[in-house]
Enzyme design. Structure first.
Site, PDB file in Angstrom:
ATOM      1  N   HIS A  48      48.183  19.256  38.553  1.00 37.46           N
ATOM      2  CA  HIS A  48      46.950  19.728  39.172  1.00 37.46           C
ATOM      3  C   HIS A  48      45.791  19.419  38.234  1.00 37.46           C
ATOM      4  O   HIS A  48      45.715  19.932  37.116  1.00 37.46           O
ATOM      5  CB  HIS A  48      47.025  21.233  39.446  1.00 37.46           C
TER       6      HIS A  48
ATOM      7  N   LYS B 152      39.752  21.489  49.126  1.00 40.49           N
ATOM      8  CA  LYS B 152      38.814  21.344  48.007  1.00 40.49           C
ATOM      9  C   LYS B 152      39.285  20.257  47.062  1.00 40.49           C
ATOM     10  O   LYS B 152      40.472  20.150  46.763  1.00 40.49           O
ATOM     11  CB  LYS B 152      38.664  22.659  47.242  1.00 40.49           C
TER      12      LYS B 152
ATOM     13  N   LYS C 286      38.524  18.363  43.261  1.00 39.99           N
ATOM     14  CA  LYS C 286      37.890  18.500  41.951  1.00 39.99           C
ATOM     15  C   LYS C 286      37.150  17.221  41.590  1.00 39.99           C
ATOM     16  O   LYS C 286      37.603  16.107  41.871  1.00 39.99           O
ATOM     17  CB  LYS C 286      38.941  18.812  40.884  1.00 39.99           C
TER      18      LYS C 286
ATOM     19  N   ASP D  20      34.346  20.682  43.899  1.00 36.82           N
ATOM     20  CA  ASP D  20      34.127  21.574  42.759  1.00 36.82           C
ATOM     21  C   ASP D  20      33.989  20.712  41.509  1.00 36.82           C
ATOM     22  O   ASP D  20      34.912  19.994  41.128  1.00 36.82           O
ATOM     23  CB  ASP D  20      35.303  22.540  42.617  1.00 36.82           C
TER      24      ASP D  20
ATOM     25  N   GLU E 250      30.601  23.363  45.000  1.00 38.78           N
ATOM     26  CA  GLU E 250      30.907  24.464  44.086  1.00 38.78           C
ATOM     27  C   GLU E 250      30.502  24.102  42.659  1.00 38.78           C
ATOM     28  O   GLU E 250      30.965  23.117  42.103  1.00 38.78           O
ATOM     29  CB  GLU E 250      32.404  24.808  44.139  1.00 38.78           C
TER      30      GLU E 250
ATOM     31  N   ASP F 218      30.280  29.742  40.776  1.00 37.17           N
ATOM     32  CA  ASP F 218      31.551  30.238  40.257  1.00 37.17           C
ATOM     33  C   ASP F 218      31.405  30.574  38.775  1.00 37.17           C
ATOM     34  O   ASP F 218      31.322  31.733  38.387  1.00 37.17           O
ATOM     35  CB  ASP F 218      32.657  29.211  40.478  1.00 37.17           C
TER      36      ASP F 218
ATOM     37  N   LYS G 180      36.448  35.715  41.645  1.00 35.12           N
ATOM     38  CA  LYS G 180      37.777  35.706  41.026  1.00 35.12           C
ATOM     39  C   LYS G 180      37.994  37.082  40.403  1.00 35.12           C
ATOM     40  O   LYS G 180      37.242  37.497  39.511  1.00 35.12           O
ATOM     41  CB  LYS G 180      37.871  34.642  39.930  1.00 35.12           C
TER      42      LYS G 180
ATOM     43  N   GLU H 218      40.658  31.033  48.533  1.00 34.56           N
ATOM     44  CA  GLU H 218      41.409  29.933  47.932  1.00 34.56           C
ATOM     45  C   GLU H 218      42.668  30.503  47.275  1.00 34.56           C
ATOM     46  O   GLU H 218      43.095  30.048  46.225  1.00 34.56           O
ATOM     47  CB  GLU H 218      40.523  29.234  46.899  1.00 34.56           C
TER      48      GLU H 218
END
Length: 376
Positions: free
Chosen positions: A25, A170, A172, A201, A227, A252, A276, A330
């Protein structure tokens, strides 16, 4: 009448788990193949045990903490504040955390969640009832692809649509050349032709000029959410992006406390706040932050640090008990793990995750799996 449960916190245990992922990831600065998780257990004198997780998204680059630092902070400084007190004194315990440890919100969150779980289990109620009760019983889940090339991203999206009904994805950005990165996302959007929602993001890695140069192309390609494209403390640029691009912007990294959320509100710097429970210091601080956003008319998104099952369940209880979390979630962390370490799993279907039943968080640890993942 039955005797009241003994709510005294008898001890606090911690262990570090290293749980393999189903695939690498990619974040803006690194790629993970396993998720380190600090598993915290709060033991009450009456025999009840509550669980929480200390998790940072991708390591200390994000918020300055790691599972190793969290373990030291919990063992040496936070556990002594908890032991000997009733778990129902949770608000006072959290105040006293601040007297011995500044910041370290991820470490504090692991204890906050474990105490909520223990307290709710002792009372025989779900954690959501400690937060006001359920406003919904499930929430939409966006699947995060990380940093993937087109030939891997498209098959994974098709697979998630077919198997779990995800409708939002989403991607990255920020780890590579911005022009190449932008071209990759634009090409992917063209390939999917509007069948699903796409958001990006950047993990705060672009400066003002880079963001203003490349975000318009992403907006034209149909990206539905930006994001945190720019640094956390640069709210002026975030406001400029919010006003100029015509695409909703989510803060965020800029929001790690209720006061941070208030600053974003005052600066009109974003349309959505990423909540979060880990970065905010736990469930109580998350409730406060959601209230600030809600009062200002900002949307709230149930975000993730890639928590395991206990941390994700805690965020799910919070999201389902908080009407202000109105921009989906998410909360896919357990789906990214190659194996679980609970006896039952959270239920994902039709693009949503369902609130578990039962006391506390609604999950029980699988002792054998926990031992297998425990770091020596």
């Amino acid at each position: 009448m039955p005797a009241a449960p003994d709510l005294t916190i008898e001890r606090v245990d911690t262990r570090i788990l290293d749980v393999p992922l189903i695939r690498p990831h990619g974040f803006a600065t690194m790629t993970a193949t396993a998720q380190p998780i600090l598993l915290v257990s709060v033991h009450l004198a009456g025999g009840v045990v509550g669980y929480g997780e200390g998790v940072v998204p991708g390591g200390p680059w994000w918020g300055g903490e790691s599972v190793e630092t969290m373990k030291v902070i919990v063992d040496r400084y936070l556990a002594p504040v908890m032991v000997g007190r009733e778990v129902s004194d949770l608000a006072g315990i959290l105040v006293d955390f601040g007297k011995v440890v500044a910041n370290d919100r991820f470490a504090k969150a692991s204890c906050d969640v474990a105490m909520h779980d223990a307290w709710a289990r002792a009372l025989g109620i779900p954690v959501r009832d400690l937060l006001g009760g359920a406003a919904r019983d499930s929430i939409e889940v966006t699947w995060a692809l990380g940093v993937l090339p087109l030939e891997k991203a498209v098959p994974e999206i098709e697979e998630r649509i077919a198997e779990f009904g995800h409708r939002s994805f989403k991607l990255k950005m920020g780890s590579g050349d911005p022009t190449v990165d932008t071209g990759r996302i634009v090409q992917l959007a063209g390939e999917l032709d509007g069948r699903v929602g796409l958001r990006i993001d950047v993990n705060a890695r672009w400066d003002r000029m880079t963001a203003l140069r490349h975000l318009p192309a992403l907006a034209e390609a149909g990206i539905e959410l930006f994001e945190q494209p720019t640094p956390a403390d640069d709210l002026a640029t975030l406001r400029e992006i919010t006003r100029r691009t015509g695409v909703p912007v989510m803060a965020d990294e800029s929001v790690c406390s209720p006061s941070d959320a208030l600053a974003v509100v005052r600066e009109e710097a974003a349309d959505v706040i990423a909540l979060k429970t880990t970065k905010l210091g736990g469930l109580r601080e998350s409730v406060k932050t959601a209230a600030v956003a809600e009062a200002a008319g900002l949307a709230c998104h149930g975000a993730t640090s890639l928590e395991g099952p206990f941390g994700t369940a805690a965020s799910l209880h919070f999201a389902c008990a908080t009407p202000a979390v109105n921009f989906g979630s998410e909360l896919f962390g357990p789906m990214l793990l190659k194996e679980s370490y609970t006896t039952t799993d959270l239920v994902y279907a039709d693009g949503r995750v369902t609130l578990p039943e039962g006391p506390g968080l609604g999950l029980e640890p699988d002792a054998a799996a926990v031992s297998r993942f425990t770091r020596d």
